[in-house]
Scaffold this motif. Structure first.
Motif, PDB file in Angstrom:
ATOM      1  N   GLU A  46       0.835  -1.201   0.000  1.00 23.57           N
ATOM      2  CA  GLU A  46       0.000   0.000   0.000  1.00 23.57           C
ATOM      3  C   GLU A  46       0.871   1.252   0.000  1.00 23.57           C
ATOM      4  O   GLU A  46       0.592   2.223  -0.711  1.00 23.57           O
ATOM      5  CB  GLU A  46      -0.912  -0.022   1.231  1.00 23.57           C
ATOM      6  N   MET A  47       1.934   1.221   0.772  1.00 21.65           N
ATOM      7  CA  MET A  47       2.820   2.375   0.852  1.00 21.65           C
ATOM      8  C   MET A  47       3.487   2.648  -0.493  1.00 21.65           C
ATOM      9  O   MET A  47       3.591   3.801  -0.929  1.00 21.65           O
ATOM     10  CB  MET A  47       3.887   2.142   1.918  1.00 21.65           C
ATOM     11  N   GLU A  48       3.927   1.587  -1.181  1.00 25.72           N
ATOM     12  CA  GLU A  48       4.626   1.777  -2.447  1.00 25.72           C
ATOM     13  C   GLU A  48       3.682   2.223  -3.554  1.00 25.72           C
ATOM     14  O   GLU A  48       4.069   2.984  -4.439  1.00 25.72           O
ATOM     15  CB  GLU A  48       5.340   0.484  -2.836  1.00 25.72           C
ATOM     16  N   ARG A  49       2.437   1.732  -3.542  1.00 23.46           N
ATOM     17  CA  ARG A  49       1.485   2.105  -4.591  1.00 23.46           C
ATOM     18  C   ARG A  49       0.887   3.494  -4.360  1.00 23.46           C
ATOM     19  O   ARG A  49       0.767   4.298  -5.275  1.00 23.46           O
ATOM     20  CB  ARG A  49       0.342   1.076  -4.663  1.00 23.46           C
ATOM     21  N   LEU A  50       0.502   3.774  -3.118  1.00 23.34           N
ATOM     22  CA  LEU A  50      -0.190   5.022  -2.823  1.00 23.34           C
ATOM     23  C   LEU A  50       0.728   6.089  -2.231  1.00 23.34           C
ATOM     24  O   LEU A  50       0.395   7.269  -2.219  1.00 23.34           O
ATOM     25  CB  LEU A  50      -1.350   4.755  -1.850  1.00 23.34           C
ATOM     26  N   GLY A  51       1.876   5.648  -1.755  1.00 26.78           N
ATOM     27  CA  GLY A  51       2.781   6.574  -1.091  1.00 26.78           C
ATOM     28  C   GLY A  51       3.395   7.604  -2.009  1.00 26.78           C
ATOM     29  O   GLY A  51       3.763   8.693  -1.571  1.00 26.78           O
ATOM     30  N   GLN A  52       3.497   7.274  -3.302  1.00 31.38           N
ATOM     31  CA  GLN A  52       4.095   8.236  -4.226  1.00 31.38           C
ATOM     32  C   GLN A  52       3.261   9.514  -4.301  1.00 31.38           C
ATOM     33  O   GLN A  52       3.801  10.621  -4.329  1.00 31.38           O
ATOM     34  CB  GLN A  52       4.241   7.609  -5.610  1.00 31.38           C
ATOM     35  N   LYS A  53       1.931   9.358  -4.296  1.00 27.23           N
ATOM     36  CA  LYS A  53       1.056  10.535  -4.316  1.00 27.23           C
ATOM     37  C   LYS A  53       1.118  11.269  -2.986  1.00 27.23           C
ATOM     38  O   LYS A  53       1.197  12.496  -2.939  1.00 27.23           O
ATOM     39  CB  LYS A  53      -0.382  10.104  -4.610  1.00 27.23           C
ATOM     40  N   TYR A  54       1.119  10.499  -1.910  1.00 26.68           N
ATOM     41  CA  TYR A  54       1.189  11.096  -0.573  1.00 26.68           C
ATOM     42  C   TYR A  54       2.509  11.845  -0.392  1.00 26.68           C
ATOM     43  O   TYR A  54       2.562  12.891   0.261  1.00 26.68           O
ATOM     44  CB  TYR A  54       1.041   9.995   0.475  1.00 26.68           C
ATOM     45  N   SER A  55       3.582  11.318  -0.984  1.00 24.90           N
ATOM     46  CA  SER A  55       4.896  11.947  -0.818  1.00 24.90           C
ATOM     47  C   SER A  55       4.948  13.335  -1.446  1.00 24.90           C
ATOM     48  O   SER A  55       5.759  14.177  -1.048  1.00 24.90           O
ATOM     49  CB  SER A  55       5.994  11.062  -1.418  1.00 24.90           C
ATOM     50  N   CYS A  56       4.110  13.580  -2.427  1.00 25.03           N
ATOM     51  CA  CYS A  56       4.085  14.895  -3.076  1.00 25.03           C
ATOM     52  C   CYS A  56       3.576  15.975  -2.119  1.00 25.03           C
ATOM     53  O   CYS A  56       3.817  17.164  -2.324  1.00 25.03           O
ATOM     54  CB  CYS A  56       3.210  14.857  -4.331  1.00 25.03           C
ATOM     55  N   GLU A  57       2.855  15.544  -1.088  1.00 27.26           N
ATOM     56  CA  GLU A  57       2.324  16.481  -0.101  1.00 27.26           C
ATOM     57  C   GLU A  57       3.350  16.793   0.982  1.00 27.26           C
ATOM     58  O   GLU A  57       3.138  17.682   1.802  1.00 27.26           O
ATOM     59  CB  GLU A  57       1.055  15.898   0.534  1.00 27.26           C
ATOM     60  N   ASN A  58       4.446  16.020   0.988  1.00 26.88           N
ATOM     61  CA  ASN A  58       5.474  16.205   2.001  1.00 26.88           C
ATOM     62  C   ASN A  58       6.703  16.861   1.370  1.00 26.88           C
ATOM     63  O   ASN A  58       7.228  16.371   0.384  1.00 26.88           O
ATOM     64  CB  ASN A  58       5.868  14.858   2.604  1.00 26.88           C
ATOM     65  N   ASP A  59       7.139  17.950   1.960  1.00 23.36           N
ATOM     66  CA  ASP A  59       8.228  18.731   1.376  1.00 23.36           C
ATOM     67  C   ASP A  59       9.579  18.136   1.753  1.00 23.36           C
ATOM     68  O   ASP A  59      10.344  18.698   2.540  1.00 23.36           O
ATOM     69  CB  ASP A  59       8.133  20.180   1.846  1.00 23.36           C
ATOM     70  N   LYS A  60       9.877  16.950   1.196  1.00 27.95           N
ATOM     71  CA  LYS A  60      11.137  16.276   1.466  1.00 27.95           C
ATOM     72  C   LYS A  60      11.701  15.714   0.168  1.00 27.95           C
ATOM     73  O   LYS A  60      10.968  15.207  -0.686  1.00 27.95           O
ATOM     74  CB  LYS A  60      10.949  15.126   2.456  1.00 27.95           C
ATOM     75  N   LEU A  61      13.009  15.785   0.024  1.00 28.91           N
ATOM     76  CA  LEU A  61      13.674  15.173  -1.122  1.00 28.91           C
ATOM     77  C   LEU A  61      13.719  13.653  -0.966  1.00 28.91           C
ATOM     78  O   LEU A  61      13.877  13.136   0.143  1.00 28.91           O
ATOM     79  CB  LEU A  61      15.108  15.684  -1.239  1.00 28.91           C
TER      80      LEU A  61
END
Length: 228
Positions: free
Chosen positions: A136-151
């Motif tokens: 779940e993290m690998e499939r959906l996390g990419q979109k969620y990561s865009c909301e987090n200001d981290k490289l």
């Protein structure tokens, strides 16, 4: 560890049952849930950075501790959420040529991965709280990561020399060869040509357009990894 004899870090195991093991873990955290990220909610993290590995990630060469320590300094310098210690999948965007760093930019498939990453602990906790398992993290996390200001960066070369030893509950041929060379019995089936062909076809499709494929998988809720 045989492949990391001078490992300076504590080694913790998160698991859903008691096990008999001779491995000198510094801590074993037992939780009832079979879902790996749910179990990790019971882990009391005590360090600012964590290297997270799954049980099918095998070290295939000696780890260079100096390089790992250098990566921690790089992670601090650039305030990374995750500094992947190998390219998987391949990263095409160069971040720093001199430091051999690549970047997984926002919107890229598998920008977030459970494989061999040096995580900032507080950043990792966001994903542990939001998702229940690595798939779940690998499939959906990419979109969620865009909301987090981290490289999200990765080393150009395999700083942490690991491979995936298990695929669809079966040992890869390379993993079997490693066990055989060490004189160890294997407890799973071995992937055969048919299994490898199917896996290669799927991999080729994903390489052609990974964002499209992972998007479809997320919408249709398909492609889950089998529990092993």
């Amino acid at each position: 560890m045989k492949r990391w004899k001078d490992c300076p870090f504590e080694i913790w195991l998160s698991i859903d049952r008691k096990i008999d093991t001779d491995f000198p873990y510094d801590n074993i955290v037992i939780s009832s849930s079979p879902k790996n990220l749910v179990r990790m909610r019971d882990v009391d993290f005590i360090t600012p950075y964590v290297i997270m590995m799954q049980d099918d990630h095998w070290l295939i060469d000696d780890v260079n501790t100096d390089k790992i320590l250098e990566c921690i300094e790089i992670a601090k310098k650039y305030n990374t959420g995750n500094l992947r210690l190998l390219q998987d999948p391949i990263a095409y965007d160069v971040f720093d040529t001199k430091l051999n760093l690549m970047e997984y930019k926002k919107g890229k498939a598998y920008r977030i991965s459970a494989r061999g990453g040096l995580w900032e602990t507080e950043y990792l906790k966001n994903y542990i709280a939001k998702f229940e398992d690595f798939w779940e993290m690998e499939r959906l996390g990419q979109k969620y990561s865009c909301e987090n200001d981290k490289l999200i960066l990765c080393t150009k070369h395999r700083t942490l020399p690991i491979i995936d030893a298990v695929h669809k509950r079966k040992y890869t041929e390379f993993a079997y060869a490693m066990l055989d060379a060490a004189g160890l019995d294997y407890e799973r089936e071995i992937m055969r040509c048919k299994d490898s062909l199917i896996s290669d076809i799927k991999g080729t499709i994903i390489e052609i357009n990974p964002e499209l494929i992972t998007g479809i998988q997320s919408i249709l809720n398909i492609g889950h990894k089998q529990k092993y």
